[in-house]
Design a protein around this motif. Structure first.
Motif, PDB file in Angstrom:
ATOM      1  N   THR A  32       0.828  -1.203   0.000  1.00  0.00           N
ATOM      2  CA  THR A  32       0.000   0.000   0.000  1.00  0.00           C
ATOM      3  C   THR A  32       0.865   1.258   0.000  1.00  0.00           C
ATOM      4  N   LEU A  33       1.944   1.257   0.789  1.00  0.00           N
ATOM      5  CA  LEU A  33       2.845   2.407   0.812  1.00  0.00           C
ATOM      6  C   LEU A  33       3.543   2.592  -0.529  1.00  0.00           C
ATOM      7  N   PHE A  34       3.943   1.480  -1.175  1.00  0.00           N
ATOM      8  CA  PHE A  34       4.582   1.565  -2.486  1.00  0.00           C
ATOM      9  C   PHE A  34       3.618   2.139  -3.521  1.00  0.00           C
ATOM     10  N   GLU A  35       2.352   1.703  -3.476  1.00  0.00           N
ATOM     11  CA  GLU A  35       1.354   2.229  -4.410  1.00  0.00           C
ATOM     12  C   GLU A  35       1.110   3.719  -4.175  1.00  0.00           C
ATOM     13  N   ALA A  36       1.081   4.119  -2.907  1.00  0.00           N
ATOM     14  CA  ALA A  36       0.897   5.538  -2.593  1.00  0.00           C
ATOM     15  C   ALA A  36       2.078   6.360  -3.098  1.00  0.00           C
ATOM     16  N   ALA A  37       3.279   5.844  -2.926  1.00  0.00           N
ATOM     17  CA  ALA A  37       4.468   6.544  -3.403  1.00  0.00           C
ATOM     18  C   ALA A  37       4.475   6.640  -4.925  1.00  0.00           C
ATOM     19  N   SER A  38       4.054   5.575  -5.590  1.00  0.00           N
ATOM     20  CA  SER A  38       3.988   5.582  -7.051  1.00  0.00           C
ATOM     21  C   SER A  38       3.009   6.637  -7.546  1.00  0.00           C
ATOM     22  N   SER A  39       1.880   6.742  -6.884  1.00  0.00           N
ATOM     23  CA  SER A  39       0.900   7.741  -7.314  1.00  0.00           C
ATOM     24  C   SER A  39       1.372   9.155  -6.993  1.00  0.00           C
ATOM     25  N   VAL A  40       2.138   9.328  -5.923  1.00  0.00           N
ATOM     26  CA  VAL A  40       2.698  10.653  -5.630  1.00  0.00           C
ATOM     27  C   VAL A  40       3.640  11.065  -6.755  1.00  0.00           C
ATOM     28  N   ILE A  41       4.451  10.133  -7.224  1.00  0.00           N
ATOM     29  CA  ILE A  41       5.429  10.453  -8.254  1.00  0.00           C
ATOM     30  C   ILE A  41       4.748  10.694  -9.607  1.00  0.00           C
ATOM     31  N   HIS A  42       3.777   9.867  -9.977  1.00  0.00           N
ATOM     32  CA  HIS A  42       3.202   9.914 -11.323  1.00  0.00           C
ATOM     33  C   HIS A  42       1.907  10.712 -11.445  1.00  0.00           C
ATOM     34  N   GLN A  43       1.002  10.613 -10.489  1.00  0.00           N
ATOM     35  CA  GLN A  43      -0.353  11.099 -10.708  1.00  0.00           C
ATOM     36  C   GLN A  43      -0.717  12.383  -9.990  1.00  0.00           C
ATOM     37  N   VAL A  44      -0.096  12.679  -8.875  1.00  0.00           N
ATOM     38  CA  VAL A  44      -0.473  13.864  -8.107  1.00  0.00           C
ATOM     39  C   VAL A  44      -0.031  15.112  -8.854  1.00  0.00           C
ATOM     40  N   LYS A  45      -0.961  16.017  -9.090  1.00  0.00           N
ATOM     41  CA  LYS A  45      -0.669  17.261  -9.823  1.00  0.00           C
ATOM     42  C   LYS A  45      -0.294  18.404  -8.876  1.00  0.00           C
ATOM     43  N   ARG A  46      -0.795  18.354  -7.653  1.00  0.00           N
ATOM     44  CA  ARG A  46      -0.581  19.433  -6.690  1.00  0.00           C
ATOM     45  C   ARG A  46       0.866  19.422  -6.209  1.00  0.00           C
ATOM     46  N   PHE A  47       1.474  20.602  -6.116  1.00  0.00           N
ATOM     47  CA  PHE A  47       2.860  20.705  -5.679  1.00  0.00           C
ATOM     48  C   PHE A  47       2.965  20.422  -4.183  1.00  0.00           C
ATOM     49  N   SER A  48       3.994  19.691  -3.821  1.00  0.00           N
ATOM     50  CA  SER A  48       4.371  19.517  -2.414  1.00  0.00           C
ATOM     51  C   SER A  48       5.863  19.244  -2.361  1.00  0.00           C
ATOM     52  N   ARG A  49       6.447  19.466  -1.210  1.00  0.00           N
ATOM     53  CA  ARG A  49       7.870  19.187  -1.059  1.00  0.00           C
ATOM     54  C   ARG A  49       8.152  17.705  -1.241  1.00  0.00           C
ATOM     55  N   LEU A  50       7.207  16.843  -0.824  1.00  0.00           N
ATOM     56  CA  LEU A  50       7.381  15.397  -0.977  1.00  0.00           C
ATOM     57  C   LEU A  50       7.413  15.007  -2.455  1.00  0.00           C
ATOM     58  N   LYS A  51       6.504  15.544  -3.246  1.00  0.00           N
ATOM     59  CA  LYS A  51       6.471  15.235  -4.685  1.00  0.00           C
ATOM     60  C   LYS A  51       7.719  15.751  -5.379  1.00  0.00           C
ATOM     61  N   SER A  52       8.138  16.949  -5.044  1.00  0.00           N
ATOM     62  CA  SER A  52       9.329  17.524  -5.644  1.00  0.00           C
ATOM     63  C   SER A  52      10.559  16.674  -5.340  1.00  0.00           C
ATOM     64  N   TRP A  53      10.705  16.266  -4.080  1.00  0.00           N
ATOM     65  CA  TRP A  53      11.831  15.427  -3.670  1.00  0.00           C
ATOM     66  C   TRP A  53      11.792  14.085  -4.392  1.00  0.00           C
ATOM     67  N   ALA A  54      10.603  13.475  -4.475  1.00  0.00           N
ATOM     68  CA  ALA A  54      10.459  12.164  -5.111  1.00  0.00           C
ATOM     69  C   ALA A  54      10.749  12.235  -6.607  1.00  0.00           C
ATOM     70  N   ALA A  55      10.299  13.282  -7.263  1.00  0.00           N
ATOM     71  CA  ALA A  55      10.531  13.416  -8.702  1.00  0.00           C
ATOM     72  C   ALA A  55      12.011  13.621  -8.998  1.00  0.00           C
ATOM     73  N   ARG A  56      12.688  14.431  -8.188  1.00  0.00           N
ATOM     74  CA  ARG A  56      14.127  14.616  -8.379  1.00  0.00           C
ATOM     75  C   ARG A  56      14.885  13.314  -8.144  1.00  0.00           C
TER      76      ARG A  56
END
Length: 96
Positions: A32-56
């Motif tokens: 479940t955590l892996f799926e949540a992380a995958s969606s943060v990286i690929h699907q979430v459009k809203r900016f957050s420090r977590l998404k920015s860190w994960a994408a980098r």
């Protein structure tokens, strides 16, 4: 519906006590955590420090390693928010 529970079968588990841990929740959490992380990286459009860190991180190390690292970060974040009783702040401005 009642969830299956863990009950010690013999004396070697007796030192753990009878915690009645739900079996389904223990084994589904990493996935479940892996799926949540995958969606943060690929699907979430809203900016957050977590998404920015994960994408980098995904750009530097690859998607799978970034997703596992993000899943761990989400788990630590959830535990911290749970202990503090606070809400997740999407941006720094929201903390004011």
């Amino acid at each position: 519906m009642e969830l299956p529970v863990y009950k010690p079968a013999d004396n070697r588990d007796a030192k753990l006590g009878n915690f009645n841990l739900p079996i389904l929740g223990i084994f589904d959490l990493p996935l479940t955590l892996f799926e949540a992380a995958s969606s943060v990286i690929h699907q979430v459009k809203r900016f957050s420090r977590l998404k920015s860190w994960a994408a980098r991180l995904a750009g530097r190390r690859g998607f799978r390693k970034a997703a596992v690292a993000t899943a761990r970060k989400i788990a630590v974040l959830m535990l911290t928010l749970w202990k503090n009783g606070s809400d997740y702040q999407w941006t720094k401005e929201a903390t004011a």
